[in-house]
Motif scaffolding. Structure first.
Motif, PDB file in Angstrom:
ATOM      1  N   ALA A  49       0.857  -1.182   0.000  1.00 13.35           N
ATOM      2  CA  ALA A  49       0.000   0.000   0.000  1.00 13.35           C
ATOM      3  C   ALA A  49       0.898   1.238   0.000  1.00 13.35           C
ATOM      4  N   LYS A  50       0.355   2.362  -0.415  1.00 15.31           N
ATOM      5  CA  LYS A  50       1.135   3.592  -0.432  1.00 15.31           C
ATOM      6  C   LYS A  50       1.113   4.243   0.945  1.00 15.31           C
ATOM      7  N   ILE A  51       2.292   4.380   1.556  1.00 17.32           N
ATOM      8  CA  ILE A  51       2.425   5.061   2.842  1.00 17.32           C
ATOM      9  C   ILE A  51       3.245   6.325   2.607  1.00 17.32           C
ATOM     10  N   ASP A  52       2.616   7.465   2.727  1.00 16.75           N
ATOM     11  CA  ASP A  52       3.277   8.733   2.407  1.00 16.75           C
ATOM     12  C   ASP A  52       4.410   9.070   3.373  1.00 16.75           C
ATOM     13  N   ASP A  53       4.193   8.786   4.664  1.00 21.89           N
ATOM     14  CA  ASP A  53       5.190   9.116   5.685  1.00 21.89           C
ATOM     15  C   ASP A  53       5.488   7.866   6.515  1.00 21.89           C
ATOM     16  N   PRO A  54       6.381   7.011   6.033  1.00 20.60           N
ATOM     17  CA  PRO A  54       6.675   5.756   6.742  1.00 20.60           C
ATOM     18  C   PRO A  54       7.154   5.966   8.172  1.00 20.60           C
ATOM     19  N   GLN A  55       7.940   7.014   8.429  1.00 25.50           N
ATOM     20  CA  GLN A  55       8.454   7.237   9.786  1.00 25.50           C
ATOM     21  C   GLN A  55       7.326   7.551  10.758  1.00 25.50           C
ATOM     22  N   ALA A  56       6.397   8.409  10.359  1.00 20.26           N
ATOM     23  CA  ALA A  56       5.261   8.736  11.230  1.00 20.26           C
ATOM     24  C   ALA A  56       4.390   7.513  11.468  1.00 20.26           C
ATOM     25  N   PHE A  57       4.159   6.731  10.408  1.00 18.48           N
ATOM     26  CA  PHE A  57       3.369   5.510  10.550  1.00 18.48           C
ATOM     27  C   PHE A  57       4.073   4.541  11.494  1.00 18.48           C
ATOM     28  N   ARG A  58       5.399   4.429  11.336  1.00 16.97           N
ATOM     29  CA  ARG A  58       6.193   3.539  12.191  1.00 16.97           C
ATOM     30  C   ARG A  58       6.057   3.936  13.655  1.00 16.97           C
ATOM     31  N   ASP A  59       6.193   5.222  13.954  1.00 19.29           N
ATOM     32  CA  ASP A  59       6.144   5.693  15.338  1.00 19.29           C
ATOM     33  C   ASP A  59       4.764   5.467  15.962  1.00 19.29           C
ATOM     34  N   GLU A  60       3.724   5.726  15.214  1.00 22.84           N
ATOM     35  CA  GLU A  60       2.363   5.499  15.726  1.00 22.84           C
ATOM     36  C   GLU A  60       2.122   4.017  15.995  1.00 22.84           C
ATOM     37  N   LEU A  61       2.592   3.173  15.087  1.00 19.48           N
ATOM     38  CA  LEU A  61       2.414   1.729  15.259  1.00 19.48           C
ATOM     39  C   LEU A  61       3.206   1.218  16.456  1.00 19.48           C
ATOM     40  N   TYR A  62       4.414   1.758  16.639  1.00 20.44           N
ATOM     41  CA  TYR A  62       5.246   1.326  17.771  1.00 20.44           C
ATOM     42  C   TYR A  62       4.557   1.655  19.098  1.00 20.44           C
TER      43      TYR A  62
END
Length: 347
Positions: free
Chosen positions: A32-45
């Motif tokens: 899937a297209k994730i525009d901001d992988p770092q922000a997504f990573r931090d929220e998921l963590y």
């Protein structure tokens, strides 16, 4: 709350051993297209840490790839959170086939260029144009046709301990090498039905798109990979065509699918499919070792490493200085193994 683990590995492993509740090993992925992988990573963590989830997750612009261990009493909350993310809503969760609950002991989520390193640089390559999914019944039906070609898109050390009947190996150490090799191996059979599979579906899905990109027409891939296939075959009472062990990239190093042992100990040649990492911390090579050789070599891959582990720890530390053995944990290159594990065979 910290966005990275700050507790020592030894302490985390002690905590895991002391847990009294059950854990479920599960994997999932989504292109899937994730525009901001770092922000997504931090929220998921943050979300998964609160649920005591352990495991390894890769996030990239092209999607997410996860292998994790979830406390059974938090599983529903975990699934609800996952499904609250629009592109993960309703995603298939691959539940481990053979699970002792100790597959992971820490949560690591990393941002990467891709969730599967593929070496593809062609800007015209499109993951939206992928092969057709096959569920377990359809897989069994299509692969009964002798003209169907079954392609294993896993590394050679995974294929070695278990694979589907009649599946061909693409003999390589990395997925990025396998893609062009598969195209070359199958170039004269572009009009045949080609069925691709892997552990959980992520590699064969990309491989199916790559074959279509290179002019193939009848390309299929096994939905959910070996894990989903095995669970569905059991649930539906279907013949399971997979023989041996399904290699997995966690502390288990394998799931028993059938009682067939199709590989051999790399040291004595006796039937064996037990992977281990060399006990010498300056090596840590992944290889297959039977119980007898484990006792003889004290869990080491060679006499050289056996000699090292007999030394005082201080001397071992000196020998390890400057050695990067991180990649050896899941690296069983045929070129590297040959001189070290088959010395007797060459004499």
């Amino acid at each position: 709350m910290a966005l990275h683990n700050r507790v020592s590995a030894d302490e985390l492993k002690k905590r895991l051993a002391a847990e009294t509740f059950k854990r479920t090993t599960v994997s999932f992925y989504q292109y899937a297209k994730i525009d901001d992988p770092q922000a997504f990573r931090d929220e998921l963590y943050l979300a998964l840490s609160q649920l005591d989830v352990f495991g390894r997750i890769y996030v990239a612009h092209e999607g997410v790839n996860a292998q994790i261990s979830v406390p059974a009493h938090h599983f529903e909350a975990f699934r609800n959170h996952l499904y609250s993310i629009p592109f993960l809503n309703g995603i298939r969760l691959n539940i481990a086939v053979d699970d002792h609950g100790k597959s992971f002991w820490v949560l690591r989520i990393k941002v990467r260029e891709k969730i599967v390193a593929d070496g593809i640089s062609d800007p015209l390559f499109d993951m939206a144009n992928k092969g057709k999914y096959l569920d377990a019944p359809s897989f069994n039906t299509l692969t009964n046709d002798p003209d169907t070609i079954i392609v294993d898109m896993r590394n050679h050390y995974e294929y070695e301990v278990g694979h589907f009947d009649t599946a061909i190996e693409v003999p390589s150490d990395t997925f990025r090498e396998q893609l062009p090799m598969a195209v070359d191996m199958l170039k004269d059979q572009k009009d045949k039905n080609i069925v691709m599979y892997c552990t959980g579906g992520i590699r064969c899905e990309k491989a199916s798109a790559y074959l279509l990109h290179n002019g193939f027409t009848n390309v299929y891939h096994l939905e959910g990979g070996i894990i989903e296939y095995t669970n569905k075959a059991k649930e539906l009472g279907l013949p399971n065509k997979f023989k041996g062990k399904n290699f997995v990239f966690d502390e288990r190093l394998g799931e028993r699918i059938s009682e067939d042992i199709i590989s051999k100990c790399h040291q004595c040649g006796q039937p064996c499919d037990t992977h281990t990492n060399c006990k010498n911390d300056g090596c840590h090579l992944l290889f297959i070792q039977c119980d007898a050789c484990a006792a003889q070599y004290d869990g080491c891959c060679s006499e050289e490493c056996y000699a090292v582990v007999q030394l005082p720890e201080e001397e071992q530390e000196q020998l390890r200085k400057g050695i990067d053995k991180g990649q050896m944990i899941f690296n069983k290159s045929k070129q590297r193994l040959r001189p070290r594990l088959n010395e007797k065979e060459d004499q």
